[in-house]
Design a protein around this motif. Structure first.
Motif, PDB file in Angstrom:
ATOM      1  N   ASN A  87       0.028   5.692   2.906  1.00  0.00           N
ATOM      2  CA  ASN A  87       1.426   5.451   2.548  1.00  0.00           C
ATOM      3  C   ASN A  87       2.047   6.628   1.798  1.00  0.00           C
ATOM      4  N   ALA A  88       1.384   7.768   1.834  1.00  0.00           N
ATOM      5  CA  ALA A  88       1.832   8.918   1.045  1.00  0.00           C
ATOM      6  C   ALA A  88       3.175   9.449   1.535  1.00  0.00           C
ATOM      7  N   ASP A  89       3.939   9.969   0.580  1.00  0.00           N
ATOM      8  CA  ASP A  89       5.179  10.681   0.888  1.00  0.00           C
ATOM      9  C   ASP A  89       5.185  11.957   0.038  1.00  0.00           C
ATOM     10  N   ASP A  90       6.250  12.710   0.123  1.00  0.00           N
ATOM     11  CA  ASP A  90       6.301  13.970  -0.622  1.00  0.00           C
ATOM     12  C   ASP A  90       6.191  13.740  -2.131  1.00  0.00           C
ATOM     13  N   ALA A  91       6.823  12.691  -2.621  1.00  0.00           N
ATOM     14  CA  ALA A  91       6.770  12.409  -4.062  1.00  0.00           C
ATOM     15  C   ALA A  91       5.340  12.104  -4.505  1.00  0.00           C
ATOM     16  N   LEU A 122      -4.290   6.390  -6.558  1.00  0.00           N
ATOM     17  CA  LEU A 122      -4.216   5.023  -6.031  1.00  0.00           C
ATOM     18  C   LEU A 122      -2.797   4.469  -5.997  1.00  0.00           C
ATOM     19  N   SER A 123      -1.850   5.181  -6.585  1.00  0.00           N
ATOM     20  CA  SER A 123      -0.542   4.610  -6.899  1.00  0.00           C
ATOM     21  C   SER A 123       0.285   4.151  -5.705  1.00  0.00           C
ATOM     22  N   ASN A 124       0.017   4.663  -4.500  1.00  0.00           N
ATOM     23  CA  ASN A 124       0.801   4.259  -3.330  1.00  0.00           C
ATOM     24  C   ASN A 124       0.131   3.151  -2.525  1.00  0.00           C
ATOM     25  N   CYS A 125      -0.926   2.560  -3.063  1.00  0.00           N
ATOM     26  CA  CYS A 125      -1.588   1.454  -2.368  1.00  0.00           C
ATOM     27  C   CYS A 125      -0.588   0.327  -2.161  1.00  0.00           C
ATOM     28  N   ASP A 126      -0.546  -0.218  -0.947  1.00  0.00           N
ATOM     29  CA  ASP A 126       0.471  -1.216  -0.610  1.00  0.00           C
ATOM     30  C   ASP A 126       0.051  -2.640  -0.943  1.00  0.00           C
ATOM     31  N   SER A 127      -1.081  -2.816  -1.589  1.00  0.00           N
ATOM     32  CA  SER A 127      -1.514  -4.146  -2.028  1.00  0.00           C
ATOM     33  C   SER A 127      -1.539  -4.169  -3.551  1.00  0.00           C
ATOM     34  N   ALA A 128      -0.694  -4.999  -4.139  1.00  0.00           N
ATOM     35  CA  ALA A 128      -0.620  -5.064  -5.599  1.00  0.00           C
ATOM     36  C   ALA A 128      -1.929  -5.543  -6.205  1.00  0.00           C
ATOM     37  N   TRP A 129      -2.602  -6.490  -5.547  1.00  0.00           N
ATOM     38  CA  TRP A 129      -3.858  -7.014  -6.092  1.00  0.00           C
ATOM     39  C   TRP A 129      -4.978  -5.988  -6.008  1.00  0.00           C
ATOM     40  N   VAL A 130      -5.100  -5.338  -4.868  1.00  0.00           N
ATOM     41  CA  VAL A 130      -6.131  -4.303  -4.725  1.00  0.00           C
ATOM     42  C   VAL A 130      -5.887  -3.193  -5.736  1.00  0.00           C
ATOM     43  N   LEU A 131      -4.635  -2.776  -5.882  1.00  0.00           N
ATOM     44  CA  LEU A 131      -4.298  -1.718  -6.827  1.00  0.00           C
ATOM     45  C   LEU A 131      -4.631  -2.145  -8.255  1.00  0.00           C
ATOM     46  N   LYS A 132      -4.305  -3.376  -8.612  1.00  0.00           N
ATOM     47  CA  LYS A 132      -4.569  -3.870  -9.963  1.00  0.00           C
ATOM     48  C   LYS A 132      -6.059  -3.854 -10.264  1.00  0.00           C
ATOM     49  N   GLY A 172      -3.157  14.244   3.452  1.00  0.00           N
ATOM     50  CA  GLY A 172      -3.015  12.998   4.194  1.00  0.00           C
ATOM     51  C   GLY A 172      -4.229  12.543   4.956  1.00  0.00           C
ATOM     52  N   GLN A 173      -5.412  13.068   4.627  1.00  0.00           N
ATOM     53  CA  GLN A 173      -6.634  12.657   5.303  1.00  0.00           C
ATOM     54  C   GLN A 173      -7.185  11.404   4.611  1.00  0.00           C
ATOM     55  N   ALA A 174      -6.638  10.250   4.965  1.00  0.00           N
ATOM     56  CA  ALA A 174      -6.936   9.013   4.244  1.00  0.00           C
ATOM     57  C   ALA A 174      -8.401   8.613   4.330  1.00  0.00           C
TER      58      ALA A 174
END
Length: 213
Positions: A87-91, A122-132, A172-174
């Motif tokens: 989910n990475a972007d330039d920011a 980890l900040s762009n992880c799209d799952s709030a629970w996994v990130l937490k 971007g090599q996830a």
């Protein structure tokens, strides 16, 4: 007006250091109120042992607990990182690069900067629970290592140890970044196991009792 700190700088104390008012004020120039506030908010639950007469000291780290936390990280954090990088972007890439650059100013980076790099990755992880869960485990294990375990190679360099991980995330090599994080965590688990073995051997030599290998 001085703002009261919320915790002691983890890199400045180690077990079984005593935490005394005079030493704290002298070393960190804290006022008495700030001193009381910081002692009431230790770096993390279980890291400060309260003693009689209001005294406190840094607790010893339970290596078994540390190993278990790293094993949980191994199960969760690489998945969180892979989702974050996808989910990475330039920011995101700029934040990761900046967080890593902050570690390059010292050979052994400050625990707060080390933790910030992992959180940023980890900040762009799209799952709030996994990130937490992933960030909680990373914070806890990082604090255990930085506060309670000082056995580091004299050649260890925090930034260099994380360079490949950072580079893979930035380009971007996830999947490759997740694999590199697994390698990184497995190395930490092996280090903790070796340290535990050394402690058992040291205890055996002190009491003269032969313990099973």
């Amino acid at each position: 007006m001085m703002q009261p700190p919320t915790s002691w700088p983890a890199s400045s104390i180690s077990p079984p250091d005593a935490i005394s008012r005079c030493s704290q004020v002298a070393r960190w120039s804290k006022c008495s109120f700030a001193n009381r506030r910081a002692r009431s908010s230790p770096p993390s639950e279980g890291f400060v042992e309260l003693q009689s007469h209001g005294k406190a000291r840094v607790a010893q780290v339970d290596l078994q607990e540390a190993s278990e936390i790293y094993e949980l990280r191994l199960m969760i954090e690489p998945a969180a990182l892979e989702r974050s990088v996808r989910n990475a972007d330039d920011a995101y890439r700029l934040r990761v690069e900046a967080a890593w650059q902050a570690l390059t100013h010292q050979q052994v980076g400050a625990p707060s900067l080390h933790a910030n790099l992992h959180r940023t990755l980890l900040s762009n992880c799209d799952s709030a629970w996994v990130l937490k869960f992933a960030t909680q485990l990373a914070d806890r294990s990082g604090l255990m290592i930085s506060v309670g375990i000082r056995a580091r190679s004299t050649t260890y360099n925090t930034a260099e140890a994380h360079r490949t991980l950072k580079d893979l995330a930035v380009v971007g090599q996830a999947a490759a970044a997740a694999d590199e994080l697994r390698r990184h965590l497995v190395g930490s688990i092996s280090f903790l196991h070796r340290l535990g073995t050394q402690q058992v051997e040291a205890a055996s030599s002190e009491d003269g009792v032969q313990r099973p290998a």
